[in-house]
Design a protein around this motif. Structure first.
Motif, PDB file in Angstrom:
ATOM      1  N   ALA A  44      51.029  44.468  54.361  1.00 48.01           N
ATOM      2  CA  ALA A  44      51.178  45.141  55.653  1.00 48.01           C
ATOM      3  C   ALA A  44      49.800  45.391  56.248  1.00 48.01           C
ATOM      4  N   VAL A  45      48.861  44.500  56.015  1.00 50.95           N
ATOM      5  CA  VAL A  45      47.487  44.742  56.440  1.00 50.95           C
ATOM      6  C   VAL A  45      47.258  44.369  57.894  1.00 50.95           C
ATOM      7  N   ASN A  46      47.831  43.247  58.279  1.00 45.70           N
ATOM      8  CA  ASN A  46      47.397  42.629  59.525  1.00 45.70           C
ATOM      9  C   ASN A  46      48.303  42.925  60.702  1.00 45.70           C
ATOM     10  N   ILE A  71      49.785  48.444  51.413  1.00 54.46           N
ATOM     11  CA  ILE A  71      49.232  49.042  52.631  1.00 54.46           C
ATOM     12  C   ILE A  71      47.726  49.188  52.479  1.00 54.46           C
ATOM     13  N   MET A  72      46.980  48.570  53.390  1.00 50.38           N
ATOM     14  CA  MET A  72      45.526  48.702  53.386  1.00 50.38           C
ATOM     15  C   MET A  72      45.212  49.955  54.191  1.00 50.38           C
ATOM     16  N   LEU A  73      44.633  50.943  53.515  1.00 48.21           N
ATOM     17  CA  LEU A  73      44.536  52.267  54.142  1.00 48.21           C
ATOM     18  C   LEU A  73      43.553  52.322  55.309  1.00 48.21           C
ATOM     19  N   GLY A  96      45.370  49.878  49.083  1.00 47.85           N
ATOM     20  CA  GLY A  96      44.020  49.378  48.848  1.00 47.85           C
ATOM     21  C   GLY A  96      43.035  50.018  49.797  1.00 47.85           C
ATOM     22  N   ALA A  97      41.751  49.907  49.432  1.00 46.74           N
ATOM     23  CA  ALA A  97      40.647  50.339  50.287  1.00 46.74           C
ATOM     24  C   ALA A  97      40.712  51.824  50.645  1.00 46.74           C
ATOM     25  N   GLY A  98      40.969  52.657  49.644  1.00 45.24           N
ATOM     26  CA  GLY A  98      40.998  54.105  49.848  1.00 45.24           C
ATOM     27  C   GLY A  98      42.109  54.722  49.011  1.00 45.24           C
ATOM     28  N   LEU A  99      42.232  56.037  49.098  1.00 46.83           N
ATOM     29  CA  LEU A  99      43.310  56.708  48.353  1.00 46.83           C
ATOM     30  C   LEU A  99      44.347  57.262  49.323  1.00 46.83           C
ATOM     31  N   PRO A 116      48.197  52.796  43.523  1.00 49.98           N
ATOM     32  CA  PRO A 116      46.965  52.511  44.263  1.00 49.98           C
ATOM     33  C   PRO A 116      46.077  51.500  43.526  1.00 49.98           C
ATOM     34  N   VAL A 117      45.392  50.673  44.299  1.00 51.71           N
ATOM     35  CA  VAL A 117      44.334  49.843  43.726  1.00 51.71           C
ATOM     36  C   VAL A 117      43.088  50.705  43.651  1.00 51.71           C
ATOM     37  N   VAL A 118      42.418  50.687  42.507  1.00 56.17           N
ATOM     38  CA  VAL A 118      41.187  51.458  42.328  1.00 56.17           C
ATOM     39  C   VAL A 118      40.107  50.540  41.774  1.00 56.17           C
ATOM     40  N   ALA A 122      36.592  57.300  38.559  1.00 46.59           N
ATOM     41  CA  ALA A 122      36.767  58.527  39.346  1.00 46.59           C
ATOM     42  C   ALA A 122      37.940  58.395  40.310  1.00 46.59           C
ATOM     43  N   THR A 123      38.023  57.257  40.993  1.00 48.31           N
ATOM     44  CA  THR A 123      39.123  57.041  41.940  1.00 48.31           C
ATOM     45  C   THR A 123      40.451  56.944  41.195  1.00 48.31           C
ATOM     46  N   ALA A 124      40.431  56.314  40.030  1.00 50.78           N
ATOM     47  CA  ALA A 124      41.656  56.193  39.233  1.00 50.78           C
ATOM     48  C   ALA A 124      42.169  57.573  38.837  1.00 50.78           C
ATOM     49  N   ALA A 137      43.690  48.434  38.379  1.00 51.29           N
ATOM     50  CA  ALA A 137      42.231  48.469  38.225  1.00 51.29           C
ATOM     51  C   ALA A 137      41.707  47.084  38.558  1.00 51.29           C
ATOM     52  N   GLU A 138      41.048  46.985  39.719  1.00 49.73           N
ATOM     53  CA  GLU A 138      40.674  45.671  40.250  1.00 49.73           C
ATOM     54  C   GLU A 138      39.174  45.444  40.123  1.00 49.73           C
ATOM     55  N   GLY A 139      38.797  44.466  39.330  1.00 49.31           N
ATOM     56  CA  GLY A 139      37.389  44.101  39.163  1.00 49.31           C
ATOM     57  C   GLY A 139      36.887  43.252  40.319  1.00 49.31           C
ATOM     58  N   GLY A 143      39.570  38.432  44.879  1.00 48.76           N
ATOM     59  CA  GLY A 143      39.299  37.989  46.240  1.00 48.76           C
ATOM     60  C   GLY A 143      39.447  39.134  47.220  1.00 48.76           C
ATOM     61  N   GLY A 144      38.899  38.956  48.405  1.00 42.62           N
ATOM     62  CA  GLY A 144      39.012  39.999  49.424  1.00 42.62           C
ATOM     63  C   GLY A 144      38.012  41.111  49.200  1.00 42.62           C
ATOM     64  N   HIS A 145      38.441  42.295  49.526  1.00 42.48           N
ATOM     65  CA  HIS A 145      37.622  43.517  49.488  1.00 42.48           C
ATOM     66  C   HIS A 145      37.374  43.891  48.015  1.00 42.48           C
ATOM     67  N   VAL A 146      36.136  43.848  47.575  1.00 41.76           N
ATOM     68  CA  VAL A 146      35.887  44.009  46.133  1.00 41.76           C
ATOM     69  C   VAL A 146      35.017  45.205  45.793  1.00 41.76           C
ATOM     70  N   PRO A 229      32.118  44.929  50.577  1.00 44.41           N
ATOM     71  CA  PRO A 229      31.932  43.497  50.371  1.00 44.41           C
ATOM     72  C   PRO A 229      33.255  42.764  50.215  1.00 44.41           C
ATOM     73  N   VAL A 230      33.267  41.526  50.664  1.00 47.58           N
ATOM     74  CA  VAL A 230      34.463  40.693  50.618  1.00 47.58           C
ATOM     75  C   VAL A 230      34.132  39.389  49.893  1.00 47.58           C
ATOM     76  N   ARG A 231      34.986  39.004  48.931  1.00 45.14           N
ATOM     77  CA  ARG A 231      34.783  37.722  48.238  1.00 45.14           C
ATOM     78  C   ARG A 231      35.669  36.660  48.861  1.00 45.14           C
ATOM     79  N   PHE A 277      38.096  32.245  53.907  1.00 45.68           N
ATOM     80  CA  PHE A 277      39.108  31.886  52.898  1.00 45.68           C
ATOM     81  C   PHE A 277      38.955  32.805  51.695  1.00 45.68           C
ATOM     82  N   MET A 278      39.511  34.019  51.810  1.00 42.35           N
ATOM     83  CA  MET A 278      39.372  34.994  50.728  1.00 42.35           C
ATOM     84  C   MET A 278      40.037  34.445  49.465  1.00 42.35           C
ATOM     85  N   ALA A 279      39.325  34.542  48.358  1.00 40.42           N
ATOM     86  CA  ALA A 279      39.850  34.051  47.075  1.00 40.42           C
ATOM     87  C   ALA A 279      39.030  34.673  45.964  1.00 40.42           C
TER      88      ALA A 279
HETATM   89  O1  TUI Z   1      42.056  46.005  49.523  1.00 37.92           O
HETATM   90  C1  TUI Z   1      41.740  45.148  48.728  1.00 37.92           C
HETATM   91  N1  TUI Z   1      41.468  43.871  49.087  1.00 37.92           N
HETATM   92  C2  TUI Z   1      41.472  43.426  50.365  1.00 37.92           C
HETATM   93  S1  TUI Z   1      41.898  44.301  51.739  1.00 37.92           S
HETATM   94  C3  TUI Z   1      41.586  43.008  52.703  1.00 37.92           C
HETATM   95  S2  TUI Z   1      41.762  43.074  54.420  1.00 37.92           S
HETATM   96  C4  TUI Z   1      40.158  43.051  54.920  1.00 37.92           C
HETATM   97  N2  TUI Z   1      39.889  42.187  55.862  1.00 37.92           N
HETATM   98  C5  TUI Z   1      38.653  42.097  56.329  1.00 37.92           C
HETATM   99  C6  TUI Z   1      37.646  42.908  55.849  1.00 37.92           C
HETATM  100  C7  TUI Z   1      37.910  43.786  54.858  1.00 37.92           C
HETATM  101  C8  TUI Z   1      39.190  43.847  54.360  1.00 37.92           C
HETATM  102  C9  TUI Z   1      41.186  41.954  51.962  1.00 37.92           C
HETATM  103  N3  TUI Z   1      41.147  42.211  50.673  1.00 37.92           N
HETATM  104  N4  TUI Z   1      41.671  45.408  47.418  1.00 37.92           N
HETATM  105  C10 TUI Z   1      41.949  46.699  46.921  1.00 37.92           C
HETATM  106  C11 TUI Z   1      40.736  47.497  46.714  1.00 37.92           C
HETATM  107  N5  TUI Z   1      40.684  48.765  46.942  1.00 37.92           N
HETATM  108  N6  TUI Z   1      39.555  47.064  46.258  1.00 37.92           N
HETATM  109  C12 TUI Z   1      38.733  48.163  46.199  1.00 37.92           C
HETATM  110  C13 TUI Z   1      39.485  49.229  46.622  1.00 37.92           C
HETATM  111  C14 TUI Z   1      39.151  50.598  46.747  1.00 37.92           C
HETATM  112  C15 TUI Z   1      37.912  50.999  47.185  1.00 37.92           C
HETATM  113  C16 TUI Z   1      37.645  52.358  47.326  1.00 37.92           C
HETATM  114  C17 TUI Z   1      40.124  51.546  46.460  1.00 37.92           C
HETATM  115  C18 TUI Z   1      39.853  52.883  46.599  1.00 37.92           C
HETATM  116  C19 TUI Z   1      38.625  53.270  47.029  1.00 37.92           C
HETATM  117  O2  TUI Z   1      38.452  54.590  47.129  1.00 37.92           O
HETATM  118  C20 TUI Z   1      37.312  54.983  47.799  1.00 37.92           C
HETATM  119  C21 TUI Z   1      36.864  56.245  47.241  1.00 37.92           C
HETATM  120  O3  TUI Z   1      36.723  57.138  48.044  1.00 37.92           O
HETATM  121  O4  TUI Z   1      36.671  56.281  46.019  1.00 37.92           O
END
Ligand code: TUI
Length: 315
Positions: A44-46, A71-73, A96-99, A116-118, A122-124, A137-139, A143-146, A229-231, A277-279
């Protein structure tokens, strides 16, 4: 079949989740993964809540098994989507990308399982305290937001810190990865890149061809300067983005604008020059197209053999 705590929690046959991939993970892919015994996930990101609702309804028509929504936060539509998944009785939400602290109470009350993806311990811990039923737990191999840490170091540390099931993600492409993740203490895995080559994945053909051709060293990450950063696979877009990232005359705002829309160009148009091409780094070990159910079955069979033989080194 397998029976890890994650299988019981999510009512799935194999502890394999399909990563939510923006512009890519639709009802077709998610339903096929769930039908194959894993947990399919709609991204549900885009898009807005109504478009996601339509995908959810489509998936319900394709499978009676549980599936999730990612859901990308950082997305501007996050709160309307957060409310809509409750109306649609979606059983599992990954974030993803936040809590997702501000949505937790409503989701929990509605019985939504939140995962949640962490990318750090600390976030976990915050996620677990906030009521998550598991974490991914995503290393940084993903691909994508790392995040910064590798799967090898992140997963055992998160497992050591939490009581709830941990799902490993990043760098996992086959049964060896599943077996290794279980050895690190995880209760399951999430794969994104491998599912790009599922027959039911509707991503552009050029995207699939790039994954098939990718070698181990063919991904790179950019965008650290912007904080996320994005891979993605190396190509002219990524080289140019990297050049601008290191050019002090390019403002952060201009840099962010240079990235906007590039994922859609890759996923929908197959634009080899201007697309992103996120991967993940697992792209180098993924060479064939298969039905989603076959991917799950093959990963399980490989892991079964490895796990069965794991005691041979003990004296
Ligand atoms: O969300 C992802 N991967 C994604 S989202 C995405 S869409 C996008 N498009 C363009 C630019 C940027 C993104 C493409 N790939 N993975 C889950 C993920 N979540 N990875 C890392 C985190 C994360 C980061 C910080 C989760 C929580 C977090 O908390 C922040 C904090 O305050 O500790």
């Amino acid at each position: 079949m397998m029976n890890t705590p994650l299988c019981r929690l999510l009512e799935i046959e194999y502890p394999i989740l399909q990563g939510g991939m923006a512009w890519i993970s639709d009802a077709s892919l998610a339903a096929a993964v769930s039908e194959g015994g894993g947990l399919g996930v709609i991204s549900a990101v885009n898009t807005n809540a109504e478009a996601v609702r339509a995908e959810i309804r489509k998936a319900k028509g394709l499978t009676a098994r549980p599936f999730g929504v990612n859901i990308m936060l950082m997305s501007p539509n996050a709160s309307e989507i957060a409310a809509m998944v409750i109306e649609e009785k979606v059983p599992v939400v990954t974030t993803g990308a936040g809590l997702p602290a501000k949505y937790m109470a409503a989701w929990r009350e509605a019985g939504v399982k939140v995962i949640p993806v962490v990318a750090s311990v600390a976030t976990a811990k915050m996620a677990a305290r906030g009521g998550a039923c598991a974490v991914i737990a995503e290393g940084g191999e993903s691909g994508g937001h790392v995040g910064d840490l590798t799967t090898m170091t992140l997963v055992p540390q998160v497992c050591g810190a939490l009581e709830i099931p941990v799902i490993a993600a990043g760098g996992i492409g086959d049964g060896r990865g599943l077996a290794a993740a279980l050895m690190l203490g995880a209760a399951g895995v999430q794969l994104g890149t491998r599912f790009l080559l599922a027959d039911e994945c509707t991503v552009h053909e050029n995207y699939k061809e790039k994954i098939i051709k990718a070698r181990d060293i063919d991904t790179m990450s950019t965008g650290k300067r912007l904080g996320h950063p994005v891979r993605a696979l190396k190509n002219p877009f990524m080289q140019e983005f990297l050049r601008q990232e290191y050019d002090p005359s390019v403002s952060d705002k201009d840099l962010a604008e240079a990235g906007a829309g590039a994922l859609r160009l890759a996923a929908k148009e197959g634009d080899l020059q201007n697309g992103c091409f996120m991967a993940g780094q697992a792209a180098g070990m993924i060479h064939k197209r298969q039905a989603a159910a076959e991917i799950i079955r093959e990963i399980f069979e490989e892991a079964r053999i490895i796990l069965g033989g794991a005691a041979q080194w003990l004296k």
